[in-house]
Design a protein around this motif. Structure first.
Motif, PDB file in Angstrom:
ATOM      1  N   GLN A 135      48.671  40.745  37.940  1.00 58.96           N
ATOM      2  CA  GLN A 135      49.658  41.454  37.132  1.00 58.96           C
ATOM      3  C   GLN A 135      51.009  41.353  37.819  1.00 58.96           C
ATOM      4  O   GLN A 135      51.152  41.770  38.964  1.00 58.96           O
ATOM      5  CB  GLN A 135      49.257  42.926  36.962  1.00 58.96           C
ATOM      6  N   THR A 136      51.988  40.779  37.146  1.00 58.14           N
ATOM      7  CA  THR A 136      53.336  40.666  37.695  1.00 58.14           C
ATOM      8  C   THR A 136      54.225  41.702  37.008  1.00 58.14           C
ATOM      9  O   THR A 136      53.796  42.381  36.073  1.00 58.14           O
ATOM     10  CB  THR A 136      53.937  39.265  37.465  1.00 58.14           C
ATOM     11  N   ASP A 137      55.465  41.783  37.435  1.00 62.67           N
ATOM     12  CA  ASP A 137      56.408  42.707  36.801  1.00 62.67           C
ATOM     13  C   ASP A 137      56.729  42.302  35.364  1.00 62.67           C
ATOM     14  O   ASP A 137      57.210  43.118  34.583  1.00 62.67           O
ATOM     15  CB  ASP A 137      57.705  42.789  37.609  1.00 62.67           C
ATOM     16  N   GLU A 138      56.453  41.028  35.012  1.00 59.93           N
ATOM     17  CA  GLU A 138      56.740  40.535  33.663  1.00 59.93           C
ATOM     18  C   GLU A 138      55.488  40.329  32.817  1.00 59.93           C
ATOM     19  O   GLU A 138      55.571  39.825  31.707  1.00 59.93           O
ATOM     20  CB  GLU A 138      57.530  39.229  33.752  1.00 59.93           C
ATOM     21  N   GLY A 139      54.327  40.703  33.341  1.00 58.05           N
ATOM     22  CA  GLY A 139      53.073  40.518  32.620  1.00 58.05           C
ATOM     23  C   GLY A 139      52.071  39.781  33.489  1.00 58.05           C
ATOM     24  O   GLY A 139      52.328  39.475  34.641  1.00 58.05           O
ATOM     25  N   GLN A 140      50.924  39.483  32.898  1.00 57.46           N
ATOM     26  CA  GLN A 140      49.857  38.849  33.675  1.00 57.46           C
ATOM     27  C   GLN A 140      50.000  37.339  33.732  1.00 57.46           C
ATOM     28  O   GLN A 140      50.736  36.732  32.958  1.00 57.46           O
ATOM     29  CB  GLN A 140      48.490  39.233  33.105  1.00 57.46           C
ATOM     30  N   TYR A 141      49.271  36.769  34.695  1.00 57.88           N
ATOM     31  CA  TYR A 141      49.113  35.323  34.759  1.00 57.88           C
ATOM     32  C   TYR A 141      47.689  35.060  35.205  1.00 57.88           C
ATOM     33  O   TYR A 141      47.195  35.737  36.113  1.00 57.88           O
ATOM     34  CB  TYR A 141      50.120  34.651  35.699  1.00 57.88           C
ATOM     35  N   THR A 142      47.011  34.123  34.556  1.00 58.08           N
ATOM     36  CA  THR A 142      45.592  33.899  34.818  1.00 58.08           C
ATOM     37  C   THR A 142      45.254  32.416  34.873  1.00 58.08           C
ATOM     38  O   THR A 142      45.980  31.575  34.336  1.00 58.08           O
ATOM     39  CB  THR A 142      44.720  34.525  33.715  1.00 58.08           C
ATOM     40  N   TYR A 143      44.113  32.155  35.513  1.00 58.76           N
ATOM     41  CA  TYR A 143      43.519  30.826  35.520  1.00 58.76           C
ATOM     42  C   TYR A 143      42.016  30.983  35.400  1.00 58.76           C
ATOM     43  O   TYR A 143      41.455  31.996  35.821  1.00 58.76           O
ATOM     44  CB  TYR A 143      43.806  30.071  36.823  1.00 58.76           C
ATOM     45  N   HIS A 144      41.360  29.957  34.879  1.00 56.01           N
ATOM     46  CA  HIS A 144      39.900  29.870  34.879  1.00 56.01           C
ATOM     47  C   HIS A 144      39.492  28.863  35.950  1.00 56.01           C
ATOM     48  O   HIS A 144      40.146  27.835  36.109  1.00 56.01           O
ATOM     49  CB  HIS A 144      39.383  29.368  33.518  1.00 56.01           C
ATOM     50  N   TYR A 145      38.414  29.182  36.655  1.00 58.02           N
ATOM     51  CA  TYR A 145      37.893  28.281  37.684  1.00 58.02           C
ATOM     52  C   TYR A 145      36.389  28.168  37.545  1.00 58.02           C
ATOM     53  O   TYR A 145      35.736  29.073  37.029  1.00 58.02           O
ATOM     54  CB  TYR A 145      38.245  28.784  39.089  1.00 58.02           C
ATOM     55  N   LYS A 146      35.851  27.083  38.067  1.00 58.63           N
ATOM     56  CA  LYS A 146      34.399  26.886  38.053  1.00 58.63           C
ATOM     57  C   LYS A 146      33.725  27.917  38.942  1.00 58.63           C
ATOM     58  O   LYS A 146      34.279  28.351  39.952  1.00 58.63           O
ATOM     59  CB  LYS A 146      34.055  25.471  38.521  1.00 58.63           C
ATOM     60  N   THR A 147      32.515  28.298  38.551  1.00 55.14           N
ATOM     61  CA  THR A 147      31.792  29.362  39.251  1.00 55.14           C
ATOM     62  C   THR A 147      31.649  29.098  40.744  1.00 55.14           C
ATOM     63  O   THR A 147      31.622  30.044  41.533  1.00 55.14           O
ATOM     64  CB  THR A 147      30.394  29.584  38.641  1.00 55.14           C
ATOM     65  N   GLU A 148      31.603  27.852  41.144  1.00 60.52           N
ATOM     66  CA  GLU A 148      31.441  27.533  42.564  1.00 60.52           C
ATOM     67  C   GLU A 148      32.602  28.028  43.425  1.00 60.52           C
ATOM     68  O   GLU A 148      32.481  28.128  44.646  1.00 60.52           O
ATOM     69  CB  GLU A 148      31.256  26.026  42.756  1.00 60.52           C
ATOM     70  N   TYR A 149      33.730  28.372  42.796  1.00 63.19           N
ATOM     71  CA  TYR A 149      34.904  28.815  43.542  1.00 63.19           C
ATOM     72  C   TYR A 149      35.084  30.338  43.557  1.00 63.19           C
ATOM     73  O   TYR A 149      36.095  30.844  44.030  1.00 63.19           O
ATOM     74  CB  TYR A 149      36.167  28.137  42.997  1.00 63.19           C
TER      75      TYR A 149
END
Length: 118
Positions: A75-89
């Protein structure tokens, strides 16, 4: 976009449509696979430096998730930022685990500058 960039983009899209992996495609310095790995490492550093704002989950807010992936966000001051990663990580992100990700706020790749507010 110049004609060379357009041609490269068309080749990548064609390969993907044909079911071929593009992870070994290179710009002469790095492959896509390397760059995605580098991005993951850098995002984990950002999340670890801001643990009070970061989270990870096996599920989106609606209970879905892409095959063999999890979602990590901050969560940043301007909203969220996300990524998807493989389960191994999963263990690369030592942040709070939540049952479901917060509701997606519509952020797009161009919103990467949100991370500058951290």
């Amino acid at each position: 976009m110049n004609s060379r960039t357009k041609s490269i983009n068309e080749l990548i899209l064609t390969a993907k449509r044909d079911g071929r992996s593009v992870k070994y495609v290179s710009d002469g310095y790095h492959t896509f696979d390397e760059l995605y790995y580098h991005r993951m490492i850098l995002f984990s550093v950002i999340c670890h430096a801001n643990k009070d704002r970061a989270w990870k989950s096996w599920l989106h807010d609606d209970g879905t998730i892409f095959n063999d992936t999890f979602i990590v966000g901050i969560q940043t001051d301007e909203g969220q930022y996300t990524y998807h990663y493989k389960t191994e990580y999963w263990d690369m992100f030592q942040v709070q685990e939540v049952p479901r990700a917060p509701k997606y706020d519509g952020h797009k790749p161009k919103d990467i500058t949100r991370l500058l507010t951290l």
